[in-house]
Enzyme design. Structure first.
Site, PDB file in Angstrom:
ATOM      1  N   CYS A  67       7.296   4.671   4.508  1.00  0.00           N
ATOM      2  CA  CYS A  67       6.629   5.648   3.642  1.00  0.00           C
ATOM      3  C   CYS A  67       5.994   7.109   4.250  1.00  0.00           C
ATOM      4  CB  CYS A  67       5.961   5.151   2.568  1.00  0.00           C
ATOM      5  SG  CYS A  67       4.946   6.066   1.501  1.00  0.00           S
TER       6      CYS A  67
ATOM      7  N   CYS B  41       3.176   8.432   2.462  1.00  0.00           N
ATOM      8  CA  CYS B  41       2.062   7.726   2.751  1.00  0.00           C
ATOM      9  C   CYS B  41       1.375   7.904   4.000  1.00  0.00           C
ATOM     10  CB  CYS B  41       2.230   6.022   2.424  1.00  0.00           C
ATOM     11  SG  CYS B  41       3.172   5.812   0.816  1.00  0.00           S
ATOM     12  N   ASP B  42       2.239   7.936   5.216  1.00  0.00           N
ATOM     13  CA  ASP B  42       1.747   7.718   6.538  1.00  0.00           C
ATOM     14  C   ASP B  42       2.121   9.210   7.180  1.00  0.00           C
ATOM     15  OD1 ASP B  42       0.816   5.103   5.960  1.00  0.00           O
ATOM     16  OD2 ASP B  42       2.624   4.336   6.353  1.00  0.00           O
TER      17      ASP B  42
HETATM   18  C1  LIG Z   1       3.835  -0.316   4.307  1.00  0.00           C
HETATM   19  C2  LIG Z   1       3.675   0.344   3.313  1.00  0.00           C
HETATM   20  C3  LIG Z   1       2.538   1.380   3.046  1.00  0.00           C
HETATM   21  C4  LIG Z   1       2.316   1.841   1.936  1.00  0.00           C
HETATM   22  N1  LIG Z   1       1.311   2.771   1.987  1.00  0.00           N
HETATM   23  C5  LIG Z   1       1.055   3.636   0.864  1.00  0.00           C
HETATM   24  C6  LIG Z   1       0.075   4.352   0.631  1.00  0.00           C
HETATM   25  O1  LIG Z   1      -0.465   4.542   1.675  1.00  0.00           O
HETATM   26  N2  LIG Z   1      -0.128   5.071  -0.657  1.00  0.00           N
HETATM   27  C7  LIG Z   1       0.462   4.862  -1.450  1.00  0.00           C
HETATM   28  O2  LIG Z   1       0.104   5.469  -2.766  1.00  0.00           O
HETATM   29  N3  LIG Z   1       1.672   4.065  -1.458  1.00  0.00           N
HETATM   30  C8  LIG Z   1       1.804   3.279  -0.513  1.00  0.00           C
HETATM   31  N4  LIG Z   1       2.943   2.378  -0.303  1.00  0.00           N
HETATM   32  C9  LIG Z   1       3.794   2.324  -1.517  1.00  0.00           C
HETATM   33  C10 LIG Z   1       3.009   1.531  -2.589  1.00  0.00           C
HETATM   34  O3  LIG Z   1       2.642   0.219  -1.807  1.00  0.00           O
HETATM   35  C11 LIG Z   1       3.782   1.194  -3.649  1.00  0.00           C
HETATM   36  O4  LIG Z   1       4.308   2.288  -4.257  1.00  0.00           O
HETATM   37  C12 LIG Z   1       3.191   0.139  -4.651  1.00  0.00           C
HETATM   38  O5  LIG Z   1       2.750  -1.054  -4.135  1.00  0.00           O
HETATM   39  C13 LIG Z   1       4.085  -0.372  -5.910  1.00  0.00           C
HETATM   40  O6  LIG Z   1       3.110  -1.018  -6.817  1.00  0.00           O
HETATM   41  P1  LIG Z   1       3.747  -2.189  -7.945  1.00  0.00           P
HETATM   42  O7  LIG Z   1       2.809  -2.705  -8.331  1.00  0.00           O
HETATM   43  O8  LIG Z   1       4.884  -1.510  -8.517  1.00  0.00           O
HETATM   44  O9  LIG Z   1       4.625  -3.121  -6.848  1.00  0.00           O
HETATM   45  P2  LIG Z   1       4.108  -3.973  -5.587  1.00  0.00           P
HETATM   46  O10 LIG Z   1       3.064  -3.393  -4.941  1.00  0.00           O
HETATM   47  O11 LIG Z   1       5.480  -4.355  -4.749  1.00  0.00           O
HETATM   48  O12 LIG Z   1       3.849  -5.515  -6.261  1.00  0.00           O
HETATM   49  C14 LIG Z   1       4.759  -6.157  -6.945  1.00  0.00           C
HETATM   50  C15 LIG Z   1       4.260  -7.510  -6.875  1.00  0.00           C
HETATM   51  O13 LIG Z   1       5.254  -8.434  -7.743  1.00  0.00           O
HETATM   52  C16 LIG Z   1       5.255  -9.649  -6.951  1.00  0.00           C
HETATM   53  N5  LIG Z   1       6.617 -10.300  -7.673  1.00  0.00           N
HETATM   54  C17 LIG Z   1       7.695 -10.027  -7.307  1.00  0.00           C
HETATM   55  N6  LIG Z   1       8.460 -10.997  -7.823  1.00  0.00           N
HETATM   56  C18 LIG Z   1       7.805 -12.069  -8.392  1.00  0.00           C
HETATM   57  C19 LIG Z   1       8.183 -13.178  -9.048  1.00  0.00           C
HETATM   58  N7  LIG Z   1       9.422 -13.700  -9.089  1.00  0.00           N
HETATM   59  N8  LIG Z   1       7.035 -13.792  -9.514  1.00  0.00           N
HETATM   60  C20 LIG Z   1       5.825 -13.448  -9.328  1.00  0.00           C
HETATM   61  N9  LIG Z   1       5.495 -12.209  -8.727  1.00  0.00           N
HETATM   62  C21 LIG Z   1       6.396 -11.386  -8.248  1.00  0.00           C
HETATM   63  C22 LIG Z   1       5.214  -9.447  -5.715  1.00  0.00           C
HETATM   64  O14 LIG Z   1       5.059 -10.346  -4.976  1.00  0.00           O
HETATM   65  C23 LIG Z   1       4.071  -8.361  -5.502  1.00  0.00           C
HETATM   66  O15 LIG Z   1       2.938  -8.881  -5.384  1.00  0.00           O
HETATM   67  C24 LIG Z   1       3.131   1.816   0.831  1.00  0.00           C
HETATM   68  C25 LIG Z   1       3.972   0.717   0.920  1.00  0.00           C
HETATM   69  C26 LIG Z   1       4.448   0.212   1.924  1.00  0.00           C
HETATM   70  C27 LIG Z   1       5.526  -1.002   1.873  1.00  0.00           C
END
Ligand SMILES: Cc1cc2nc3c(=O)[nH]c(=O)nc-3n(C[C@H](O)[C@H](O)[C@H](O)COP(=O)(O)OP(=O)(O)OC[C@H]3O[C@@H](n4cnc5c(N)ncnc54)[C@H](O)[C@@H]3O)c2cc1C
Length: 324
Positions: free
Chosen positions: A133, A136-137
């Site tokens: 990302c 982000c980084d």
């Molecule tokens: C390495 C990295 C660094 C990042 N750094 C930043 C940053 O510095 N700032 C920023 O704003 N964003 C950052 N991001 C992006 C940010 O992490 C995502 O945009 C954000 O986490 C998305 O949130 P979400 O809740 O939609 O999904 P996610 O965080 O992906 O969470 C989804 C959840 O659903 C769960 N899940 C999926 N399928 C199932 C199932 N069948 N049963 C139960 N649970 C399930 C997963 O296990 C997970 O816990 C980064 C991403 C990565 C990969």
């Protein structure tokens, strides 16, 4: 039967839970069995989530969101959803342990997964010079030499964006031409900080505690060479986690769950979706959290219309919110 079940423990899921719990809807949040806390558990410092002027470690931020959701009565279950029955008015969710839970409304917030290179070093070096990302980084790579892996529009966009910080950005691509759109290619080609490394794939990432370079393999000759780097960005695609709803909910051309405009309403009544699983573009923690808010408020409206007293009272307290 419960009022709301939330699937996913990322910023979208926990934020939806905070709102639903404060509306006294006692949400059940299914957090997954191994990836509890979502994508931010894979990173170190988060510097762009509002409210933390000194930055916050990704796992600490997720711990705080969970604590806030639990404080108001969210019940968290550490298991995976393995199947869904969501066509009718009662939404049924079956977990890996065989248990089935029922609710009147469902919020689907399972996020999306960045495609990985498939190298063992990725687990160790993620957040230590290895990133998926640029937004982000990128800031951490001022005056550094870095590389972006990929040949599509998002790789060109990331590479061009990263030249704001880095002195040098290599674009590593396995073929001798890009699949990015002409305009994005041209923008990258015109940037004097960007250098293309054609017909090359990353065979290994170097570095014990932080990225120091990559071993490149020529995809034509098979020859290997070392490229020294301070950081590596992987931009080879992203897969929204939608497998449980294939054939049940409408999807977009990008593979995300279709929602109606700026709402979280999916193609099925009573099923709402939030976070990266509906977002092909922004994919940030704060946009996911905002989207979780929208889903909780949409679910409250849906439940209130069905006569749920708590949901109706919560909406009256927030009477400025109207999404009909
Ligand atoms: C390495 C990295 C660094 C990042 N750094 C930043 C940053 O510095 N700032 C920023 O704003 N964003 C950052 N991001 C992006 C940010 O992490 C995502 O945009 C954000 O986490 C998305 O949130 P979400 O809740 O939609 O999904 P996610 O965080 O992906 O969470 C989804 C959840 O659903 C769960 N899940 C999926 N399928 C199932 C199932 N069948 N049963 C139960 N649970 C399930 C997963 O296990 C997970 O816990 C980064 C991403 C990565 C990969």
């Amino acid at each position: 039967m419960r009022d709301i079940i939330i699937i996913g423990s990322g910023p979208a899921g926990f934020t939806a839970a905070i709102y639903a719990a404060r509306a006294e809807l006692k949400p059940l949040l299914i957090a997954s069995s191994v990836e509890i806390g979502g994508e931010l558990m894979n990173t170190t410092e988060v510097e762009n989530f509002p409210g933390f002027p000194e930055g916050i470690m990704g796992p600490d931020l997720m711990g705080k969101l969970q604590a806030q959701a639990e404080r108001f009565g969210t019940e968290v279950v550490y298991d995976d959803v393995v199947s869904l029955d969501i066509d009718g008015p009662v939404k049924r969710v079956t977990l890996g342990n065989g248990e089935t839970h029922e609710a009147a409304a469902l919020i689907y917030a399972t996020g999306s997964a960045y495609r990985k290179l498939g190298l063992p070093e990725e687990e160790v070096l993620s957040g230590h010079g290895l990133s998926w990302c640029a937004t982000c980084d990128g800031f951490f790579f001022r005056q550094k030499t870095i590389a972006v892996v990929g040949g599509g529009d998002s790789a060109m966009e990331e590479a061009t964006f990263l030249t704001r910080f880095a002195d040098k950005v290599y674009v590593i691509h396995r073929r001798d031409s890009l699949k990015a759109s002409k305009i994005m290619q041209q923008r990258a080609a015109d940037n004097e900080k960007i250098e293309f490394v054609w017909n090359s794939e990353v065979a290994a990432i170097q570095g014990e505690t932080a990225v120091t370079g990559v071993t490149l393999r020529d995809t034509v000759t098979g020859e290997e060479r070392l490229l020294e780097l301070d950081g590596l960005f992987v931009a080879i695609g992203n897969d929204p986690r939608t497998h449980l709803v294939h054939g049940k909910l409408d999807l977009t051309a990008e593979g995300t769950i279709w929602v109606d405009g700026r709402t979280s309403k999916t193609s099925l009544p009573g099923v709402f979706a939030a976070g990266d699983v509906i977002d092909p573009h922004y994919r940030q923690a704060i946009t996911a959290a905002g989207s979780g808010t929208v889903a909780a408020l949409d679910a409250e409206h849906y439940l209130a219309a069905q006569g749920n007293v708590h949901a109706a009272e919560a909406l009256l307290e927030n009477e400025f919110v109207s999404v009909d």
